[in-house]
Structures are given as C-alpha cells and as structure tokens.
Design a protein around this motif. Structure first.
Motif, PDB file in Angstrom:
ATOM      1  N   VAL A   6      11.443  -3.195  11.529  1.00  0.00           N
ATOM      2  CA  VAL A   6      12.813  -2.716  11.574  1.00  0.00           C
ATOM      3  C   VAL A   6      13.429  -3.067  12.945  1.00  0.00           C
ATOM      4  O   VAL A   6      12.720  -3.141  13.951  1.00  0.00           O
ATOM      5  CB  VAL A   6      12.810  -1.186  11.287  1.00  0.00           C
ATOM      6  N   GLN A   7      14.722  -3.331  12.971  1.00  0.00           N
ATOM      7  CA  GLN A   7      15.395  -3.631  14.240  1.00  0.00           C
ATOM      8  C   GLN A   7      16.062  -2.366  14.781  1.00  0.00           C
ATOM      9  O   GLN A   7      16.520  -1.518  14.009  1.00  0.00           O
ATOM     10  CB  GLN A   7      16.443  -4.714  14.024  1.00  0.00           C
ATOM     11  N   ILE A 171      21.191  -8.909   1.951  1.00  0.00           N
ATOM     12  CA  ILE A 171      22.049  -7.959   2.678  1.00  0.00           C
ATOM     13  C   ILE A 171      21.147  -6.988   3.460  1.00  0.00           C
ATOM     14  O   ILE A 171      20.218  -6.417   2.888  1.00  0.00           O
ATOM     15  CB  ILE A 171      22.927  -7.147   1.688  1.00  0.00           C
ATOM     16  N   LEU A 172      21.437  -6.840   4.742  1.00  0.00           N
ATOM     17  CA  LEU A 172      20.654  -5.906   5.560  1.00  0.00           C
ATOM     18  C   LEU A 172      21.181  -4.489   5.374  1.00  0.00           C
ATOM     19  O   LEU A 172      22.383  -4.289   5.165  1.00  0.00           O
ATOM     20  CB  LEU A 172      20.744  -6.290   7.035  1.00  0.00           C
ATOM     21  N   ILE A 173      20.264  -3.527   5.491  1.00  0.00           N
ATOM     22  CA  ILE A 173      20.664  -2.118   5.432  1.00  0.00           C
ATOM     23  C   ILE A 173      20.451  -1.487   6.805  1.00  0.00           C
ATOM     24  O   ILE A 173      19.353  -1.544   7.370  1.00  0.00           O
ATOM     25  CB  ILE A 173      19.852  -1.328   4.380  1.00  0.00           C
ATOM     26  N   GLU A 174      21.538  -0.903   7.307  1.00  0.00           N
ATOM     27  CA  GLU A 174      21.490  -0.207   8.599  1.00  0.00           C
ATOM     28  C   GLU A 174      21.740   1.281   8.343  1.00  0.00           C
ATOM     29  O   GLU A 174      22.512   1.626   7.446  1.00  0.00           O
ATOM     30  CB  GLU A 174      22.575  -0.774   9.519  1.00  0.00           C
ATOM     31  N   GLU A 186      10.061   6.909   7.679  1.00  0.00           N
ATOM     32  CA  GLU A 186      10.488   7.157   6.284  1.00  0.00           C
ATOM     33  C   GLU A 186      11.667   6.247   5.925  1.00  0.00           C
ATOM     34  O   GLU A 186      11.760   5.719   4.809  1.00  0.00           O
ATOM     35  CB  GLU A 186      10.927   8.611   6.109  1.00  0.00           C
ATOM     36  N   LEU A 187      12.567   6.065   6.867  1.00  0.00           N
ATOM     37  CA  LEU A 187      13.732   5.209   6.622  1.00  0.00           C
ATOM     38  C   LEU A 187      13.286   3.765   6.430  1.00  0.00           C
ATOM     39  O   LEU A 187      13.757   3.060   5.527  1.00  0.00           O
ATOM     40  CB  LEU A 187      14.730   5.307   7.790  1.00  0.00           C
ATOM     41  N   GLN A 188      12.358   3.343   7.271  1.00  0.00           N
ATOM     42  CA  GLN A 188      11.842   1.975   7.167  1.00  0.00           C
ATOM     43  C   GLN A 188      11.157   1.777   5.811  1.00  0.00           C
ATOM     44  O   GLN A 188      11.376   0.764   5.143  1.00  0.00           O
ATOM     45  CB  GLN A 188      10.873   1.714   8.316  1.00  0.00           C
ATOM     46  N   LYS A 189      10.374   2.766   5.417  1.00  0.00           N
ATOM     47  CA  LYS A 189       9.649   2.690   4.136  1.00  0.00           C
ATOM     48  C   LYS A 189      10.603   2.567   2.955  1.00  0.00           C
ATOM     49  O   LYS A 189      10.322   1.892   1.980  1.00  0.00           O
ATOM     50  CB  LYS A 189       8.808   3.969   3.968  1.00  0.00           C
ATOM     51  N   ARG A 190      11.751   3.232   3.065  1.00  0.00           N
ATOM     52  CA  ARG A 190      12.718   3.213   1.961  1.00  0.00           C
ATOM     53  C   ARG A 190      13.674   2.018   2.019  1.00  0.00           C
ATOM     54  O   ARG A 190      14.600   1.940   1.230  1.00  0.00           O
ATOM     55  CB  ARG A 190      13.498   4.522   1.936  1.00  0.00           C
ATOM     56  N   ALA A 212       9.325   1.082  20.674  1.00  0.00           N
ATOM     57  CA  ALA A 212       8.091   0.660  19.990  1.00  0.00           C
ATOM     58  C   ALA A 212       7.699   1.669  18.915  1.00  0.00           C
ATOM     59  O   ALA A 212       7.328   1.286  17.790  1.00  0.00           O
ATOM     60  CB  ALA A 212       6.971   0.498  21.012  1.00  0.00           C
ATOM     61  N   CYS A 213       7.810   2.969  19.216  1.00  0.00           N
ATOM     62  CA  CYS A 213       7.454   4.001  18.238  1.00  0.00           C
ATOM     63  C   CYS A 213       8.430   3.999  17.062  1.00  0.00           C
ATOM     64  O   CYS A 213       8.029   4.207  15.909  1.00  0.00           O
ATOM     65  CB  CYS A 213       7.439   5.375  18.875  1.00  0.00           C
ATOM     66  N   LEU A 214       9.706   3.788  17.336  1.00  0.00           N
ATOM     67  CA  LEU A 214      10.695   3.752  16.246  1.00  0.00           C
ATOM     68  C   LEU A 214      10.396   2.589  15.287  1.00  0.00           C
ATOM     69  O   LEU A 214      10.611   2.700  14.081  1.00  0.00           O
ATOM     70  CB  LEU A 214      12.112   3.582  16.812  1.00  0.00           C
TER      71      LEU A 214
END
Ligand code: DX5
Ligand code: ZN
Length: 216
Positions: A6-7, A171-174, A186-190, A212-214
């Motif tokens: 994730v960015q 399409i990227l999701i932010e 959880e957000l990254q997983k979804r 790094a943790c994010l």
C-alpha cells in the motif's frame, strides 16, 4: 509474484503551517510515497485551508507526486490552476459538482490523474457511471473538513463494495480519515491501494517506522 504494498500519502493539513518545508522533508525522509494536500473552501466543508499557491510551493520542494484533494464547490473552476501549480492527482467530490463526468474529463484534459471522492453518506454505487473517467477513487472514512477525527467503521464494508464494483478496471482506491496502525492492515486487506494519514504521521516521533508499520 511481488506483493503490492500500500502507498502512504501524509496530509500536510496536520503539519505546522509555519514549517511546511520541514513537513515535506519529513515526508520524504520517512519513505512516504506522495504528499496529500487538502484544499478547503469554507463552503463545501466548514473549514478553510489553502489554495494553489501552497501546491506550487510544495511542488518546488519535492519530486514526490502531489495528491490534491479538493473540498470545494464546483471544483471545475479551479482545475487548470491546480494543474498548473503542479498537482499530479486531482480529486474532486462527487457531491460538489454539477457535472462530475465533465469535471473528471477536465482534469484528464490537463494531463493529470483524475480522482473522485465520496463522503461517508454517499452510496458507492453512485459512482458507477463515472468510473471509466477515473484513475482513482477516494473513500472518505470521516466527514471531510478536519483532521484528527475517529475512523468510521462502516468504511470497511464500503471498501469491499467499491472494490467489487471496480472489478478489473485499472483504478486505485485511496482511503482518507482517521487511519492509524490499528486499521491500516484491514484496509489494505480489503483492497485499499493508498492510505492518507494526517495525525498518525505528524503526531509520530518515529515517522519512518510509522510509515513502515502502516505498509505492513
Ligand atoms: C479531512 C481530510 C483528511 C485529513 C486526514 O477532510 O481530507 O485528509 O486531514 O487527517 P487524519 O488522518 O488525522 O484523519
Ligand atoms: Zn484529504
């Protein structure tokens, strides 16, 4: 296959406006991927932040992509100005435009990446007809207007619905608002590709470690 990470897009709304150059340096040094700039007009949202000059001044200090989130009424009026100031991604609110498709097209006509953003109360399916004009969709996980708010838990289900609707489109999701070390994975997983972080980044004394943790 390489895992897509994730960015991270730190929002300078949470920085000390007296030390913006330092804030940009901190974003770069911490290994974040872009700079999020929250533009507010005191009309679409109850807060006022800054305009194109800030985008230009930040542009002069970094080569990181500038992710400009316009919380202004009828953003089409200002697309060319923000493009000229050096924005790379320009995101406009679905709720703020008379004609969302025309506004997205105006961003692309300036050679910039076009994003559409929805408030927590707007149905994700409202975007169905404009997806083909989007490079990015931004899902608000707080009411737009202020940093430091609590993450709205219904965002998780909305993200799943959005991801499903996007399907195989490029399409990227932010996601933006109240993101922290607890909800990021959880957000990254979804399916989130970009996470905006205001207070979690600028409130951290170990910014590189926080980034790094994010990313997980
Ligand atoms: C809210 C802004 C957000 C906000 C993020 O209207 O769009 O970008 O500044 O700040 P945090 O991460 O503190 O919620
Ligand atoms: Zn934002």
């Amino acid at each position: 296959m390489k895992k897509t990470v994730v960015q991270i897009s730190p929002s300078i709304l949470s920085a000390d406006f007296g030390c913006i150059a330092q804030a940009i340096q901190d974003i770069q040094d911490a290994g974040a991927d872009m700079v999020h700039l929250d533009v507010m007009d005191g009309q679409f949202v109850p807060n006022i932040s800054f305009g194109p000059k800030m985008v230009a001044d930040v542009r002069a200090r970094t080569r990181l992509p500038l992710d400009v989130h316009l919380m202004i009424v009828e953003p089409k009026r200002y697309i060319a100005e923000f493009a000229k100031a050096g924005a790379d991604i320009i995101t406009i609110h679905f709720e703020a435009c008379q004609n969302v498709a025309d506004t997205l097209q105006a961003i692309r006509d300036c050679g910039k990446k076009a994003g559409v953003v929805i408030k927590p109360s707007t149905d994700v399916h409202a975007l169905k007809n404009v997806l083909d004009l989007c490079d990015m969709v931004l899902l608000m996980s707080v009411e737009p207007g202020f940093s430091g708010q609590k993450f709205l838990p219904q965002t998780m289900d909305r993200l799943v619905a959005l991801k499903q609707m996007i399907g195989s489109r490029d399409i990227l999701i932010e996601v933006d608002g109240g993101i922290n070390l607890e909800n990021a994975s959880e957000l990254q997983k979804r399916g989130a590709n970009i996470l905006v972080v205001g207070n979690t980044f600028f409130g951290s004394t170990q910014k590189a470690q926080t980034v790094a943790c994010l990313k997980g």
